[in-house]
Structures are given as structure tokens and as C-alpha cells.
Write a protein that holds these residues in place. Structure first.
Motif, PDB file in Angstrom:
ATOM      1  N   GLU A  89       0.435  -1.559  -0.513  1.00 45.45           N
ATOM      2  CA  GLU A  89       0.119   0.121   0.270  1.00 45.45           C
ATOM      3  C   GLU A  89       0.762   1.353  -0.340  1.00 45.45           C
ATOM      4  O   GLU A  89       0.355   2.640  -0.440  1.00 45.45           O
ATOM      5  CB  GLU A  89      -0.695   0.012   1.357  1.00 45.45           C
ATOM      6  CG  GLU A  89      -2.052  -1.176   1.540  1.00 45.45           C
ATOM      7  CD  GLU A  89      -2.568  -1.317  -0.111  1.00 45.45           C
ATOM      8  OE1 GLU A  89      -3.108  -0.532  -0.451  1.00 45.45           O
ATOM      9  OE2 GLU A  89      -2.988  -2.281  -0.059  1.00 45.45           O
ATOM     10  N   ASP A  90       2.258   1.280   0.310  1.00 44.29           N
ATOM     11  CA  ASP A  90       2.747   2.237   0.976  1.00 44.29           C
ATOM     12  C   ASP A  90       4.622   1.846   0.485  1.00 44.29           C
ATOM     13  O   ASP A  90       5.312   1.356   1.592  1.00 44.29           O
ATOM     14  CB  ASP A  90       2.669   2.672   2.162  1.00 44.29           C
ATOM     15  CG  ASP A  90       3.628   4.427   2.704  1.00 44.29           C
ATOM     16  OD1 ASP A  90       4.325   4.706   1.579  1.00 44.29           O
ATOM     17  OD2 ASP A  90       4.111   4.586   3.666  1.00 44.29           O
ATOM     18  N   GLN A  91       5.134   1.916  -0.651  1.00 40.81           N
ATOM     19  CA  GLN A  91       6.112   1.815  -1.036  1.00 40.81           C
ATOM     20  C   GLN A  91       7.224   2.661  -0.609  1.00 40.81           C
ATOM     21  O   GLN A  91       8.640   1.963  -0.017  1.00 40.81           O
ATOM     22  CB  GLN A  91       6.091   1.963  -2.293  1.00 40.81           C
ATOM     23  CG  GLN A  91       5.780   0.283  -3.086  1.00 40.81           C
ATOM     24  CD  GLN A  91       4.352   0.400  -3.492  1.00 40.81           C
ATOM     25  OE1 GLN A  91       3.498   1.142  -3.964  1.00 40.81           O
ATOM     26  NE2 GLN A  91       3.272   0.152  -2.717  1.00 40.81           N
ATOM     27  N   GLU A  92       6.874   3.791   0.361  1.00 38.67           N
ATOM     28  CA  GLU A  92       8.040   4.302   0.656  1.00 38.67           C
ATOM     29  C   GLU A  92       8.151   3.477   2.324  1.00 38.67           C
ATOM     30  O   GLU A  92       8.996   4.110   3.072  1.00 38.67           O
ATOM     31  CB  GLU A  92       7.294   6.169   1.362  1.00 38.67           C
ATOM     32  CG  GLU A  92       7.188   6.688   0.215  1.00 38.67           C
ATOM     33  CD  GLU A  92       6.394   8.531   0.324  1.00 38.67           C
ATOM     34  OE1 GLU A  92       6.548   8.476   1.882  1.00 38.67           O
ATOM     35  OE2 GLU A  92       6.380   8.912   0.067  1.00 38.67           O
ATOM     36  N   THR A 222      14.666  -4.356  -4.915  1.00 36.29           N
ATOM     37  CA  THR A 222      12.789  -4.686  -4.505  1.00 36.29           C
ATOM     38  C   THR A 222      12.187  -4.124  -4.934  1.00 36.29           C
ATOM     39  O   THR A 222      11.465  -3.135  -5.146  1.00 36.29           O
ATOM     40  CB  THR A 222      13.385  -4.430  -3.032  1.00 36.29           C
ATOM     41  OG1 THR A 222      13.811  -4.994  -1.776  1.00 36.29           O
ATOM     42  CG2 THR A 222      12.233  -5.097  -2.674  1.00 36.29           C
ATOM     43  N   ILE A 223      11.377  -5.575  -5.894  1.00 33.53           N
ATOM     44  CA  ILE A 223      10.074  -5.331  -6.410  1.00 33.53           C
ATOM     45  C   ILE A 223       8.826  -5.498  -6.231  1.00 33.53           C
ATOM     46  O   ILE A 223       8.801  -7.079  -5.551  1.00 33.53           O
ATOM     47  CB  ILE A 223       9.846  -5.864  -7.833  1.00 33.53           C
ATOM     48  CG1 ILE A 223      10.278  -7.173  -7.463  1.00 33.53           C
ATOM     49  CG2 ILE A 223      11.244  -5.343  -8.786  1.00 33.53           C
ATOM     50  CD1 ILE A 223      10.979  -7.769  -9.341  1.00 33.53           C
ATOM     51  N   LEU A 224       7.911  -5.442  -6.415  1.00 36.11           N
ATOM     52  CA  LEU A 224       6.421  -6.305  -6.372  1.00 36.11           C
ATOM     53  C   LEU A 224       5.979  -6.454  -8.175  1.00 36.11           C
ATOM     54  O   LEU A 224       6.002  -6.305  -8.330  1.00 36.11           O
ATOM     55  CB  LEU A 224       5.720  -4.775  -5.719  1.00 36.11           C
ATOM     56  CG  LEU A 224       5.439  -4.431  -4.744  1.00 36.11           C
ATOM     57  CD1 LEU A 224       4.633  -2.745  -4.122  1.00 36.11           C
ATOM     58  CD2 LEU A 224       6.254  -5.098  -3.673  1.00 36.11           C
ATOM     59  N   VAL A 225       5.074  -7.830  -7.897  1.00 36.78           N
ATOM     60  CA  VAL A 225       4.557  -8.168  -8.875  1.00 36.78           C
ATOM     61  C   VAL A 225       3.108  -8.683  -8.250  1.00 36.78           C
ATOM     62  O   VAL A 225       2.644  -9.107  -7.280  1.00 36.78           O
ATOM     63  CB  VAL A 225       5.681  -9.156  -9.408  1.00 36.78           C
ATOM     64  CG1 VAL A 225       4.472 -10.348 -10.459  1.00 36.78           C
ATOM     65  CG2 VAL A 225       6.483  -8.740  -9.048  1.00 36.78           C
TER      66      VAL A 225
END
Length: 285
Positions: A89-92, A222-225
């Protein structure tokens, strides 16, 4: 701490993420017996009496290895899982999520070592190398495995060897499910079953999968899939690796999906073979 005889080789905190609360069941498949079955709870699955029992001096110790698992990841599993979900929700919040994912990595790294088949094989190897003390008394029958190394030692040695780890987080937005093996996840070593660990895969819930990569593989970001489509090839490849890495039993939230995946694996002749190296994305600069 209350002394418990029944010890899990897949932690209940992870198991419960694959339990179907609506149906009140978790669905399992025995690879050796080729048998589907179901359970109405998680207390007596992926567990064995005296699995973590060892001799400490002349006394039977049922607690120390159980405490190590609690300290490593069990007590704070909900917090670790929440941090990964929040990162979506919050990549920060990447710094917090990164440290929480390192804690979850320990679950994958010690998963094989916890399995009774692995423990038995390790003991047989040690016996063949005559590492037991000559003339030692026969151990108490309650002590089924030597358990010479603690989980803390194993986890930290393997984590240090992979450090720094980079992560890919795969989230199922489809009707697919992740499958849970009796080793918690899978490990990919440099030379199949020997050498440095290059990758690990860990289903942390029915819908979230964590892929960790060693620095030896290169500098991955670091990635989101997100997987949106049903019958995704990526989800199938991940589940194939998870199924193949299991010694005996796998679990899933959905019975029909479990059978569909295994049928597809048989058609492609994936069952009974080593998993193949799994890669998401390309190395960064």
C-alpha cells in the motif's frame, strides 16, 4: 514454558494463513501415497512428537529448540506479515518492510532443517561418518533425532551467507492460491542440493509469496509483482517449485485448485523432478 511433546515442522502461524476459515478445513495431498485429504485444524498436521527434543547433558530437553523458533519468527510473524502487506500500500515503508522480510527469510532458511525426513537423513549421514561418540550409551527413545545444531545457529549462518538479500513480493489478485510445502518454502542452491543458497521461496500466506535472492546472483531491486489473471503461468511455476521441494505433504486453502495444479504438473511431468531456478525481473545496475 509449558513442555510440549508435539512439535511442528511447519509453524502454525504460517499454516493458519492457508486454512480455509469459511469451510473450516485445510486441504492436503500426500505425494508418497498420492492421497488427497483434509483436516479441520492445524494442530496435528506438519507435526511430530519429540521432533525438536534433544539431550542436554543427561536430561531430555523439549523446549530450547521450540523457544528458538519462537524467537526467530513465530512470535512476531503477524507483525512481519503486516509489514509486507503495508509495503504493497505504501512503498515508502521499504526500510521497515526490508527488515521484516529478513525475519521471514529465516523461516525459509531453516524450513528444510526442521523436516523429519531431513533430520533423519542428516543423522544417518553422521552415523555413517562415525561422528557419534564410540561407546556412548543408547539415547532415550524419546530423543528421535540428534538435533546437534540449533535453529538459531543454522538460520544465522545461512542468512549471513546470502547477505544482502534482495526481495520480490508476488501478490495474487486472481483466484489462484499459493501452496504450502512441508518445508515451509523452497531453497535453490548453487549446485542443486549442495553449495551456497542462491534463492529461497516462501509462501507467507495464501495470496503472498516472497522470493529472496542472494547477492551472488547480482544486484536485483526489491520489486512488487501483482498477478491479476487466473491460471497464471507465474503462479503455476512458483507452486510447481513448492510442490517439488516438499518431502511428503503439501497444503492448500482450496481443494479444487490443489488438484488442478497437480494434474497440470503431471501433464507437464513436473512432479518428481528438481525444481528449476526461479527468476523474477532482471538485475539492476
Amino acid at each position: 514454558m509449558q513442555e510440549r511433546v508435539n512439535h511442528h515442522y511447519v509453524s502454525q502461524c504460517q499454516l493458519k494463513e492457508f486454512f480455509n476459515k469459511e469451510e473450516g478445513k485445510i486441504y492436503l495431498y500426500d505425494k508418497q501415497l498420492r492421497n488427497y485429504y483434509q483436516k479441520s485444524g492445524t494442530r496435528r498436521i506438519f507435526s511430530e512428537d519429540n521432533l525438536n527434543t534433544k539431550l542436554l547433558g543427561n536430561k531430555i530437553d523439549r523446549n530450547s529448540m521450540e523457544i528458538e523458533l519462537q524467537v526467530l519468527f513465530e512470535d512476531d510473524f503477524a507483525k512481519h506479515l503486516a509489514a509486507v502487506k503495508q509495503f504493497h500500500e505504501d512503498q515508502e515503508a521499504i526500510e521497515k518492510a526490508y527488515w521484516e522480510m529478513n525475519h521471514l527469510a529465516l523461516m525459509a532458511l531453516v524450513g528444510e532443517y526442521r523436516n523429519p525426513a531431513y533430520k533423519s537423513g542428516l543423522d544417518q549421514a553422521m552415523d555413517s561418518l562415525k561422528l557419534r561418540i564410540t561407546g556412548a550409551e543408547e539415547p532415550d527413545p524419546k530423543v528421535k533425532y540428534q538435533n546437534t545444531k540449533g535453529y538459531l545457529d543454522v538460520a544465522h549462518i545461512l542468512l549471513k551467507d546470502m547477505d544482502p538479500i534482495t526481495f520480490a513480493i508476488v501478490s495474487l489478485k486472481s483466484d489462484d492460491h499459493f501452496i504450502l510445502p512441508d518445508t515451509s518454502g523452497f531453497l535453490v542452491r548453487q549446485n542443486l542440493d549442495t553449495g551456497h543458497i542462491m534463492q529461497f521461496g516462501l509462501p507467507i500466506s495464501d495470496k503472498l509469496f516472497l522470493l529472496g535472492r542472494s547477492s551472488r546472483m547480482g544486484k536485483y531491486p526489491t520489486i512488487l509483482v501483482n498477478i491479476e489473471d487466473d491460471d497464471s503461468e507465474m503462479a503455476f511455476r512458483i507452486n510447481s517449485d513448492l510442490v517439488n521441494y516438499a518431502y511428503k505433504t503439501i497444503a492448500c486453502r482450496n481443494r479444487a485448485f490443489l488438484q488442478k495444479t497437480l494434474d497440470k504438473m503431471k501433464q507437464r511431468r513436473f512432479i518428481g523432478q528438481y525444481f528449476q531456478e526461479f527468476t523474477i525481473g532482471e538485475p539492476g545496475s
